[in-house]
Motif scaffolding. Structure first.
Motif, short mmCIF file in Angstrom:
data_model
loop_
_atom_site.label_atom_id
_atom_site.label_comp_id
_atom_site.label_asym_id
_atom_site.label_seq_id
_atom_site.Cartn_x
_atom_site.Cartn_y
_atom_site.Cartn_z
N THR A 1 -0.66 -5.73 0.23
CA THR A 1 0.76 -5.42 0.43
C THR A 1 1.38 -5.03 -0.90
O THR A 1 0.79 -5.20 -1.97
CB THR A 1 1.51 -6.64 0.99
N ASP B 1 1.60 -7.95 -3.05
CA ASP B 1 0.33 -8.26 -3.73
C ASP B 1 0.18 -7.46 -5.02
O ASP B 1 -0.27 -7.97 -6.04
CB ASP B 1 -0.84 -7.96 -2.80
N VAL C 1 0.00 1.80 1.35
CA VAL C 1 0.27 0.36 1.43
C VAL C 1 1.54 0.10 2.23
O VAL C 1 1.59 -0.78 3.10
CB VAL C 1 0.40 -0.25 0.01
N GLU C 2 2.58 0.90 1.98
CA GLU C 2 3.86 0.72 2.69
C GLU C 2 3.71 0.97 4.19
O GLU C 2 4.32 0.28 5.01
CB GLU C 2 4.91 1.65 2.11
N HIS D 1 6.68 -12.85 1.32
CA HIS D 1 7.94 -12.20 0.95
C HIS D 1 9.10 -13.17 1.09
O HIS D 1 9.19 -13.91 2.04
CB HIS D 1 8.16 -10.99 1.86
N GLY E 1 1.12 0.40 5.96
CA GLY E 1 0.20 -0.54 6.58
C GLY E 1 -1.24 -0.07 6.64
O GLY E 1 -2.07 -0.68 7.32
#
Length: 747
Positions: free
Chosen positions: A677, A680, A669-670, A355, A672
């Protein structure tokens, strides 16, 4: 007419006389190359020959002397023998003033001495001291002095022969002699304004004013391996007792045997263990620099502390390199300037999926605090999003200038700065061309193709590199630093140009400008009031604080006495008779250190930002552009990704649960609960792990199809998703495909 140039062993070039001026001087910079042809009993200065009024090149380039036939040279010598020089009063004056009714004649060296103008273009005209062309000066222009941007000495703003003014930059003044040496070195391809990089207008004016620009490549381009030494950094332990068993030259990164260079001179080093240093972030100075500080006595010795942990570097140096980018650095205008060499930047490896974390100004990016309610924070974020959408539309307007013709950049990620600089300076590069990027490894074998992914990754690396370069200083919001070497090499212009090109061509938002730097660019430095947070130099900041918080007149005067030398250099030394005088003094020091000191870099940087009309749009829409230049990009969220993608009309979402599965997966995904990610996912579809300020073209779409696995079509920015019976099936297929695809790409 064939001519052979030879020099017997007993022949002395210095003793020969030029047949046109009668002098023996051998000074190529002043009179051109001195050529002697023994077989023809002829010696001539090249400029004397070029400027002679009665001779023309009637032969080919390889005939006579560069096309001047020997018989014609003899005739010109005979013609000049009848003319008396109006300066030295001797015969042989072959050059005449071309002004109507002017009868003056003179030798070329005499004309130089008397400040005549010789135009090395078209008909090679010459003007005497009375009729020579002059530059126009506006009455309102200040008649002070400024730095010559070539030699960096002062040059007075006067309409005299020895001073020349740039036709394209109102604040650029030069010594004539400096410009002539620069032109001879740079040649016709690289001679340009050192501030704004203008070539055509600048060269036309300089030729009119008598600067000779040779039609050849630059001298530094002709020298083999000219920059080889710059690619090596000092790696040797110089402490009295080296503890490393593998020797003083042994260097192992990320260990106690890593070599740390002196933070001031960079020409001495130590192993971390040999100087009892626990981490690389600690500053170290060599014995020589320490002794200079001890003798100077201008400032009390202050122990430096790193302000933040530096990012990992791969140890590969580029043409610019600096100490850890977030550690305090001495500014070039501080009293310790004599210790500093031009800093460099460590080239950094950046994973395509990492990021992009860019620092922003402390005064612009507000953190959520007890003072700021959740509602205020939400409103601020909402305003930022609105302004970023506005910028997106503005940049799309500017992108209309970009043509289908391509400019290709060959980039080695380990030398991102030098490769980018070379690419942007190549003759066939144009900001209005479509940019293609080809990454290669150190063996120059193709690593990735010239896809959009390569271009996104290139601009991401370049912006991160600029952020940590010696061109900028500061820990959060950055201002321009003063680097004289960068001024000479015109790097501030190139940096501004790169940022402008990156914004229009789909690069990331820089996000590291301080509000002060942004305001200087948009409103002009004369309308900006800097604050203490803009001062990156620790010593200067502490000095300003001591003045600002002095609680008595005696303590204030004592502080001023301690930093007398610095105040003198800043032009702020004055009698202080009352405690209230400190406020104006602090303000003047801030203006000098943050703004006046970097006048040349700022002007050059502004000229670079004018590329593709970016600076003009910044002035028209300051709030919008502030949102991308002074603020970190918003971190990706499930909501952001969901809003970014549009479901394609061909998908029958009423009959499938695909849309719900997609939203649920983004939320997993957010939070975790996934091995991939959000970056990705974006990289899988678009080739970029960030959302460009200009947005994606075409806009990202989603299709729900009866396929086995998801497919990311980067040319179309389209994500094709499989229709599955259960959410777990959908999630497994997404993670398997995205993870394996990106892993193969990295390998």
């Amino acid at each position: 007419e064939e001519l052979r140039m030879s020099k017997p062993n007993n022949f002395d070039v210095q003793s020969t006389f030029c047949v046109l001026c009668g002098r023996t001087d051998d000074c190529p910079e002043k009179y051109g190359e001195k050529r002697t042809y023994v077989q023809n009993n002829l010696t001539v200065h090249y400029y004397c020959l070029l400027m002679s009024s009665g001779i023309w090149q009637r032969g080919e380039e390889d005939e006579g002397v560069d096309g001047f036939l020997i018989s014609d040279i003899r005739k010109e010598v005979n013609r000049a023998a009848k003319l008396k020089c109006n300066i030295c009063k001797k015969k042989g004056a072959s050059i005449g003033c071309v002004a109507p009714k002017c009868k003056r004649s003179y030798h070329f060296p005499c004309g130089i001495q008397r400040e005549c103008i010789f135009q090395f273009m078209e008909d090679f005209r010459s003007y005497c001291w009375e009729h020579r062309p002059v530059q126009k000066f506006v009455d309102k222009e200040p008649r002070g002095a400024s730095q010559c941007t070539i030699c960096l000495d002062l040059v007075e703003h006067l309409p005299v022969y020895t001073v020349l003014k740039s036709p394209c930059c109102k604040n650029a003044w030069f010594h004539r002699e400096c410009l002539q040496y620069q032109a001879l070195s740079a040649g016709i391809f690289f001679f340009r304004c050192t501030v704004c990089n203008n070539k055509d207008k600048f060269q036309k004016e300089m030729l009119r004013m008598g600067i000779h620009i040779p039609e050849r490549d630059a001298s530094w381009e002709l020298e083999e391996n000219a920059y080889q030494d710059l690619l090596h950094c000092y790696q040797h332990c110089d402490v009295k007792r080296c503890l490393c068993k593998k020797g003083r030259d042994y260097n192992e990164p990320d260990s106690k045997w890593e070599i740390k260079r002196c933070q001031y001179c960079g020409s001495r080093g130590t192993h971390l263990a040999c100087s009892s240093m626990k981490s690389w972030e600690q500053n170290w100075e060599c014995v020589e620099c320490r002794s200079i500080f001890a003798k100077s006595g201008n400032y009390r010795r202050r122990k430096k502390r790193a302000l933040a942990t530096s990012e990992n570097t791969n140890g590969t140096t580029s043409l610019l390199e600096e100490p850890p980018p977030k550690s305090p650095r001495q500014s070039s205008g501080s009293p310790r300037n004599f210790l500093l060499q031009s800093p460099k930047i460590m080239s950094q490896n950046l994973s395509p999926c990492s990021h992009l974390e860019l620092p922003a100004s402390n005064r612009v990016t507000m953190s959520l605090s007890p003072v700021m309610s959740n509602r205020s924070w939400s409103l601020m974020q909402k305003r930022l999003r609105e302004r970023r959408r506005e910028v997106c539309n503005i940049l799309k307007e500017l992108k209309v200038q970009v043509k289908t013709k391509t400019s290709r950049l060959n980039i080695n990620a380990e030398n991102i700065w030098s490769n980018a600089l070379k690419g942007f300076r190549q003759r066939n590069f144009s900001p209005t061309n479509t940019i293609e990027v080809n990454f290669s490894n150190c063996k120059n074998r193709s690593k990735t193709n010239t896809s959009a992914a390569s271009k996104h990754h290139f601009f991401q690396l370049l912006m991160l590199h600029l952020q940590n370069s010696s061109l900028f200083e500061g820990c959060s919001g950055k201002n321009l630093a003063l680097d004289f070497q960068a001024v000479k090499e015109n790097l501030y212009f190139e940096a501004g140009k790169m940022i402008a090109v990156s914004l229009v061509h789909g690069g990331p938002s820089p996000g590291f400008f301080s509000k002060t730097l942004f305001d200087c660019l948009v409103y002009g430095p004369e309308n900006v009031k800097p604050v203490l947070e803009d001062v990156a130099d620790v010593d200067v900041a502490q000095t300003i604080q001591m003045i600002k918080y002095a609680n008595s007149l005696s303590s204030l005067q004592s502080t001023l006495q301690d930093c007398c030398e610095f105040l003198t250099a800043a032009g702020c030394l004055r009698p202080v008779t009352a405690l209230c005088d400190k406020n104006m003094l602090v303000n003047d020091i801030l203006i000098y250190h943050v703004i006046k000191r970097i006048t040349l870099p700022l002007e050059s940087f502004r000229q670079g930002l004018k590329t593709l009309g970016v600076l003009e749009k910044m002035k028209m829409h300051p709030d919008a552009f502030c949102s991308i230049l002074c603020h970190k990009p918003e971190r990706l969220s499930a909501e952001t990704i969901c809003d970014l993608f549009t479901i394609h009309p061909s998908s029958d979402v009423n009959k499938v649960e695909g849309a719900d599965f997609w939203m649920g997966y983004l939320q997993d995904v957010e939070s975790g609960e996934s091995v991939v990610t959000l970056e990705d996912i974006l990289l899988f579809v678009t080739g970029s792990c960030y959302i460009p300020s200009i947005g994606f073209d075409p806009e990202p779409t989603i299709k729900f199809l009866r396929i086995r696995y998801p497919i990311g079509k980067r040319l179309l920015n389209c994500l094709e998703l499989p229709i599955t019976k259960t959410y777990q099936q959908f999630k497994n297929k997404m993670e398997l495909t995205i993870r394996n695809t990106l892993r193969v790409e990295r390998e």
